[in-house]
Every structure is written in C-alpha cells, then in structure tokens.
Design a protein around this motif. Structure first.
Motif, PDB file in Angstrom:
ATOM      1  N   HIS A 101       0.811  -1.216   0.000  1.00 46.42           N
ATOM      2  CA  HIS A 101       0.000   0.000   0.000  1.00 46.42           C
ATOM      3  C   HIS A 101       0.847   1.271   0.000  1.00 46.42           C
ATOM      4  CE1 HIS A 101      -3.316  -2.654   0.770  1.00 46.42           C
ATOM      5  NE2 HIS A 101      -4.177  -1.673   0.922  1.00 46.42           N
ATOM      6  N   GLY A 102       2.134   1.120  -0.212  1.00 47.52           N
ATOM      7  CA  GLY A 102       3.001   2.288  -0.220  1.00 47.52           C
ATOM      8  C   GLY A 102       3.126   2.951   1.142  1.00 47.52           C
ATOM      9  N   ILE A 103       2.954   2.173   2.191  1.00 45.34           N
ATOM     10  CA  ILE A 103       3.069   2.708   3.561  1.00 45.34           C
ATOM     11  C   ILE A 103       4.544   2.724   3.949  1.00 45.34           C
ATOM     12  CG2 ILE A 103       2.458   2.287   5.983  1.00 45.34           C
ATOM     13  CD1 ILE A 103      -0.094   0.884   4.942  1.00 45.34           C
ATOM     14  N   PRO A 104       5.055   3.815   4.463  1.00 41.03           N
ATOM     15  CA  PRO A 104       6.489   3.906   4.781  1.00 41.03           C
ATOM     16  C   PRO A 104       6.907   2.966   5.900  1.00 41.03           C
ATOM     17  CG  PRO A 104       5.319   5.827   5.620  1.00 41.03           C
ATOM     18  CD  PRO A 104       4.345   5.084   4.760  1.00 41.03           C
ATOM     19  N   ALA A 105       8.175   2.554   5.861  1.00 41.06           N
ATOM     20  CA  ALA A 105       8.714   1.649   6.879  1.00 41.06           C
ATOM     21  C   ALA A 105       8.642   2.270   8.266  1.00 41.06           C
ATOM     22  CB  ALA A 105      10.156   1.286   6.531  1.00 41.06           C
ATOM     23  N   SER A 106       8.653   3.582   8.334  1.00 42.28           N
ATOM     24  CA  SER A 106       8.577   4.242   9.644  1.00 42.28           C
ATOM     25  C   SER A 106       7.261   3.911  10.349  1.00 42.28           C
ATOM     26  CB  SER A 106       8.705   5.755   9.473  1.00 42.28           C
ATOM     27  OG  SER A 106       7.677   6.274   8.632  1.00 42.28           O
ATOM     28  N   ARG A 107       6.193   3.681   9.575  1.00 41.11           N
ATOM     29  CA  ARG A 107       4.914   3.319  10.171  1.00 41.11           C
ATOM     30  C   ARG A 107       4.974   1.917  10.770  1.00 41.11           C
ATOM     31  NH1 ARG A 107       0.654   4.805  13.122  1.00 41.11           N
ATOM     32  NH2 ARG A 107      -1.149   3.449  12.714  1.00 41.11           N
ATOM     33  N   VAL A 108       5.756   1.035  10.154  1.00 40.83           N
ATOM     34  CA  VAL A 108       5.962  -0.302  10.724  1.00 40.83           C
ATOM     35  C   VAL A 108       6.561  -0.184  12.116  1.00 40.83           C
ATOM     36  CG1 VAL A 108       7.245  -2.460  10.505  1.00 40.83           C
ATOM     37  CG2 VAL A 108       6.182  -1.429   8.480  1.00 40.83           C
ATOM     38  N   ASP A 109       7.568   0.662  12.249  1.00 42.67           N
ATOM     39  CA  ASP A 109       8.190   0.866  13.563  1.00 42.67           C
ATOM     40  C   ASP A 109       7.189   1.449  14.558  1.00 42.67           C
ATOM     41  OD1 ASP A 109      10.632  -0.084  12.661  1.00 42.67           O
ATOM     42  OD2 ASP A 109      11.280   1.896  11.978  1.00 42.67           O
ATOM     43  N   GLU A 110       6.321   2.315  14.079  1.00 40.08           N
ATOM     44  CA  GLU A 110       5.326   2.931  14.968  1.00 40.08           C
ATOM     45  C   GLU A 110       4.360   1.895  15.528  1.00 40.08           C
ATOM     46  OE1 GLU A 110       3.279   6.060  12.951  1.00 40.08           O
ATOM     47  OE2 GLU A 110       5.089   7.262  12.633  1.00 40.08           O
ATOM     48  N   VAL A 111       3.822   1.017  14.660  1.00 43.91           N
ATOM     49  CA  VAL A 111       2.831   0.052  15.156  1.00 43.91           C
ATOM     50  C   VAL A 111       3.496  -1.021  16.011  1.00 43.91           C
ATOM     51  CG1 VAL A 111       1.207   0.486  13.286  1.00 43.91           C
ATOM     52  CG2 VAL A 111       2.869  -1.358  13.045  1.00 43.91           C
ATOM     53  N   ILE A 112       4.748  -1.320  15.734  1.00 43.03           N
ATOM     54  CA  ILE A 112       5.483  -2.245  16.609  1.00 43.03           C
ATOM     55  C   ILE A 112       5.599  -1.652  18.003  1.00 43.03           C
ATOM     56  CG2 ILE A 112       7.803  -3.156  17.077  1.00 43.03           C
ATOM     57  CD1 ILE A 112       8.036  -3.739  14.069  1.00 43.03           C
ATOM     58  N   ASP A 113       5.878  -0.374  18.050  1.00 46.06           N
ATOM     59  CA  ASP A 113       5.985   0.299  19.346  1.00 46.06           C
ATOM     60  C   ASP A 113       4.622   0.412  20.025  1.00 46.06           C
ATOM     61  OD1 ASP A 113       7.505   1.913  21.324  1.00 46.06           O
ATOM     62  OD2 ASP A 113       6.194   3.520  20.625  1.00 46.06           O
ATOM     63  N   ILE A 114       3.585   0.752  19.260  1.00 45.09           N
ATOM     64  CA  ILE A 114       2.244   0.909  19.818  1.00 45.09           C
ATOM     65  C   ILE A 114       1.763  -0.389  20.466  1.00 45.09           C
ATOM     66  CG2 ILE A 114      -0.202   1.209  19.186  1.00 45.09           C
ATOM     67  CD1 ILE A 114       0.733   3.214  17.062  1.00 45.09           C
ATOM     68  N   THR A 115       2.017  -1.516  19.807  1.00 40.27           N
ATOM     69  CA  THR A 115       1.499  -2.801  20.295  1.00 40.27           C
ATOM     70  C   THR A 115       2.449  -3.538  21.224  1.00 40.27           C
ATOM     71  OG1 THR A 115       2.304  -3.840  18.249  1.00 40.27           O
ATOM     72  CG2 THR A 115      -0.009  -3.148  18.308  1.00 40.27           C
ATOM     73  N   GLY A 116       3.621  -2.978  21.472  1.00 39.25           N
ATOM     74  CA  GLY A 116       4.528  -3.551  22.467  1.00 39.25           C
ATOM     75  C   GLY A 116       5.225  -4.825  22.039  1.00 39.25           C
ATOM     76  N   ILE A 117       5.493  -4.990  20.740  1.00 40.71           N
ATOM     77  CA  ILE A 117       6.152  -6.222  20.293  1.00 40.71           C
ATOM     78  C   ILE A 117       7.599  -5.972  19.864  1.00 40.71           C
ATOM     79  CG2 ILE A 117       3.989  -7.333  19.613  1.00 40.71           C
ATOM     80  CD1 ILE A 117       4.615  -6.639  16.712  1.00 40.71           C
ATOM     81  N   GLY A 118       8.138  -4.846  20.303  1.00 40.22           N
ATOM     82  CA  GLY A 118       9.502  -4.500  19.906  1.00 40.22           C
ATOM     83  C   GLY A 118      10.530  -5.543  20.263  1.00 40.22           C
ATOM     84  N   SER A 119      10.391  -6.191  21.408  1.00 37.12           N
ATOM     85  CA  SER A 119      11.392  -7.161  21.869  1.00 37.12           C
ATOM     86  C   SER A 119      11.395  -8.443  21.047  1.00 37.12           C
ATOM     87  CB  SER A 119      11.155  -7.502  23.347  1.00 37.12           C
ATOM     88  OG  SER A 119       9.889  -8.118  23.524  1.00 37.12           O
ATOM     89  N   VAL A 120      10.308  -8.694  20.299  1.00 38.22           N
ATOM     90  CA  VAL A 120      10.242  -9.930  19.502  1.00 38.22           C
ATOM     91  C   VAL A 120      10.071  -9.620  18.015  1.00 38.22           C
ATOM     92  CG1 VAL A 120       9.291 -11.292  21.401  1.00 38.22           C
ATOM     93  CG2 VAL A 120       7.725 -10.110  19.841  1.00 38.22           C
ATOM     94  N   ALA A 121      10.227  -8.363  17.633  1.00 37.80           N
ATOM     95  CA  ALA A 121       9.950  -7.956  16.256  1.00 37.80           C
ATOM     96  C   ALA A 121      10.830  -8.662  15.238  1.00 37.80           C
ATOM     97  CB  ALA A 121      10.104  -6.443  16.115  1.00 37.80           C
ATOM     98  N   ARG A 122      12.035  -9.095  15.634  1.00 29.79           N
ATOM     99  CA  ARG A 122      12.937  -9.752  14.695  1.00 29.79           C
ATOM    100  C   ARG A 122      12.865 -11.274  14.783  1.00 29.79           C
ATOM    101  NH1 ARG A 122      15.946  -5.932  12.343  1.00 29.79           N
ATOM    102  NH2 ARG A 122      16.179  -3.928  13.430  1.00 29.79           N
ATOM    103  N   LYS A 123      11.926 -11.774  15.595  1.00 31.48           N
ATOM    104  CA  LYS A 123      11.748 -13.225  15.713  1.00 31.48           C
ATOM    105  C   LYS A 123      10.673 -13.712  14.751  1.00 31.48           C
ATOM    106  CE  LYS A 123      13.188 -13.468  20.548  1.00 31.48           C
ATOM    107  NZ  LYS A 123      12.821 -13.915  21.927  1.00 31.48           N
ATOM    108  N   ARG A 124      10.763 -14.997  14.386  1.00 34.06           N
ATOM    109  CA  ARG A 124       9.798 -15.560  13.462  1.00 34.06           C
ATOM    110  C   ARG A 124       8.405 -15.596  14.096  1.00 34.06           C
ATOM    111  NH1 ARG A 124      12.731 -20.657  10.361  1.00 34.06           N
ATOM    112  NH2 ARG A 124      14.367 -19.421   9.332  1.00 34.06           N
TER     113      ARG A 124
END
Length: 314
Positions: A101-124
């Motif tokens: 949808h042409g959504i910037p990668a910065s928005r991915v970082d935002e929703v990861i932070d919003i939902t609290g999954i930063g610590s596992v974001a790089r895990k399968r």
C-alpha cells in the motif's frame, strides 16, 4: 461507518446469516456479540469481502470493501491472528504488508511500538505465543492508520495488561471519530469497552441498542438486604410482582421493589437493616437472557459429585 442491509449467507442447507441489517457508527465502540454459531464471524468476513453474501450488501463508508482503493488505510482488520507467514519475522511480515500500500517503513516501527512487540519484532512469527500473535495481528490492523477497525476477539490470549491496553486503545480510537466493531465472548470486558451492542443469535439480529439500554431492558434490578429478622422483612415486602430469595441465614435478594421502599417498610415495622444495596443487572445477565433460546451448543450443569460436563447439541 459500516452498513449492512438485508445481509444473508447460506452454506448448502444452512442459513448462517439471515437477513441481517445494522449500522456501526463512527465515534463509538460497537460490541458484536452472540453465541458460537450465531453468524458473527461469517458477517465479519462478508464485511471485508472474504465471503460473498447470498443476498443483501454491506459497505464500509459507503463502498463495498473490495472496491476500496487502499483497504489497509481505510479499514484495519483482525479476523485471524494466525494468518501470517510463519517463517517471516514480525517486522518483515508488517513491512511486506506496508509495501503493498506504499506505507512507509517508519509506520511499521510505529505500530510495533504501539502494540509492544519490539522485543520480539525480529523473531519468526511462527514461534509466537497466542498473546503475542494477537498483538502482531492488531499491529497489522493499525498499519494503515485506518478510519475503521474491525477486530474479532482481539483480547484472546492477552494478559491483563494487554487486555487493558486493547480496551484503552479502542476507546481512544473511537474518541478520535473512528468506527470500531469489536467482537468478544468476555462480557465483563465488553461492558467496560462498548458504547453500543449488536447481538446475533442463529444468524438473526436479536438486539441493536446502546449498552445501558440493553442491560436495562433485559435485566431486573434487585436489592441485597441483610437483616437479623429476614422472615419478618420477607412478609413486610410481600406483594404482587415482588420476589424474595433467601441467599443466606440473614440475607435476602428482593426484586420488584426499590431500595427506598424496602427501607421504609422495614422502618415502619421496626425491622433493623444491616445492609441495603441495590444491584443492577450486568451485560452478562442481559446477554444470557437475550440469547437463551439462540444457543446452538448447550452445556449441561455439572453434577455435585464432579461427574464430567456433557455437551449436547441443542
């Protein structure tokens, strides 16, 4: 706004959704309730174009979902948190979605932070717990910062902190003027979250009302009374449409009279009261009263000897 008009869905001989019409308005949280088999999931799938209606139509802000130009930016959807590529990391799963949808990668970082999954974001994602999978599903629904949110059982598997976060988040989203449709089997949580409720049973709309109005219409206020002379009080309040239940040696639950009248009657007869507490019905009480005849699978009471619970088709 979500609008369903005469919506029906048939699978062979089974009519899963039967002439359902409702409107989910912006600016409030609408709870979508019903027993298993009521047609909730089928209706939600029809809203987002995963199932084609047999009859009727459903639109999101006036358009069928399949005709939305950029669906992720208009309607965020969580129907199945397991619908992910299990070999991708959470971050890459979201980045692939964003790229469509042409959504910037910065928005991915935002929703990861919003939902609290930063610590596992790089895990399968395939190795995620149920609760963490739910958080990833919610992150995906939020990716396009949509005006409409459709969330099916979003608190399933979440810990108490996560449940509270979902509640606060959807309330905040509604306060911003967004449309929120939220299904859950947790009545206590829905009672704290929803402004309006739509109840389905056997594919039909059983109720479509503001939550307080639904509770008021389908429950009866009772008064919890503690007195050392319960028999005398029961006699004093007896009358047509008054029900008195003894729930303890010195405790009565009285329906059909307001607390003020019970207090007056006790005073007139010199009956001491140690407690006089009005108790309003709950959403759970209203829901069970409303759906009592619409439960497809019914459990039998567990015998006192601890025999196993039996489940029978209604």
């Amino acid at each position: 706004m979500i609008t369903a008009e005469g919506l029906s869905k048939r699978y062979g001989d089974k009519l899963a959704v039967d002439d359902v019409s409702f409107t989910v308005r912006a600016g409030s949280v609408t709870g979508f309730l019903g027993p298993n088999g009521a047609g909730k999931s089928t209706t939600m799938r029809m809203i987002v174009g995963l199932d084609r209606p047999t009859a009727g139509r459903v639109t999101v802000d006036g358009k069928e979902y399949g005709k939305l130009g950029a669906p992720l930016t208009e309607a965020g959807v969580l129907l199945d948190a397991k619908a992910v590529h299990t070999g991708r990391s959470a971050r890459n799963h979201l980045r692939v979605m964003a790229a469509t949808h042409g959504i910037p990668a910065s928005r991915v970082d935002e929703v990861i932070d919003i939902t609290g999954i930063g610590s596992v974001a790089r895990k399968r994602a395939g190795g995620f717990s149920l609760g963490m999978g739910q958080r990833l599903g919610i992150a995906a629904a939020l990716l396009g910062d949509p005006h409409t949110l459709i969330l099916d059982e979003p608190v399933n598997g979440l810990d108490p902190e996560g449940v509270r976060w979902v509640r606060q988040f959807v309330r905040h989203a509604a306060s911003e003027g967004r449309t929120v449709l939220l299904s859950s089997h947790l009545m206590s949580e829905m009672a704290q979250t929803a402004d309006h409720v739509i109840v389905l049973g056997r594919g039909k709309v059983l109720a479509d009302a503001a939550l307080p109005d639904l509770v008021r219409a389908w429950t009866t206020e009772r008064v919890h009374v503690r007195t050392p002379r319960p028999a005398e009080l029961a006699s004093a309040v007896a009358g047509r449409d008054v029900e008195v239940a003894a729930v303890g040696a010195d405790i009565l639950d009285i329906t059909g009279l307001p607390a003020s009248r019970i207090g007056d009657l006790a005073f007139e007869r010199g009956i001491p009261l140690h407690e006089l507490t009005p108790t309003s019905g709950s959403l759970e009480d209203a829901y069970l009263a409303l759906t009592g005849e619409a439960v497809e699978y019914r459990t039998r009471a567990v015998p006192q000897d601890g025999a196993r619970l039996e489940e029978a088709h209604a």
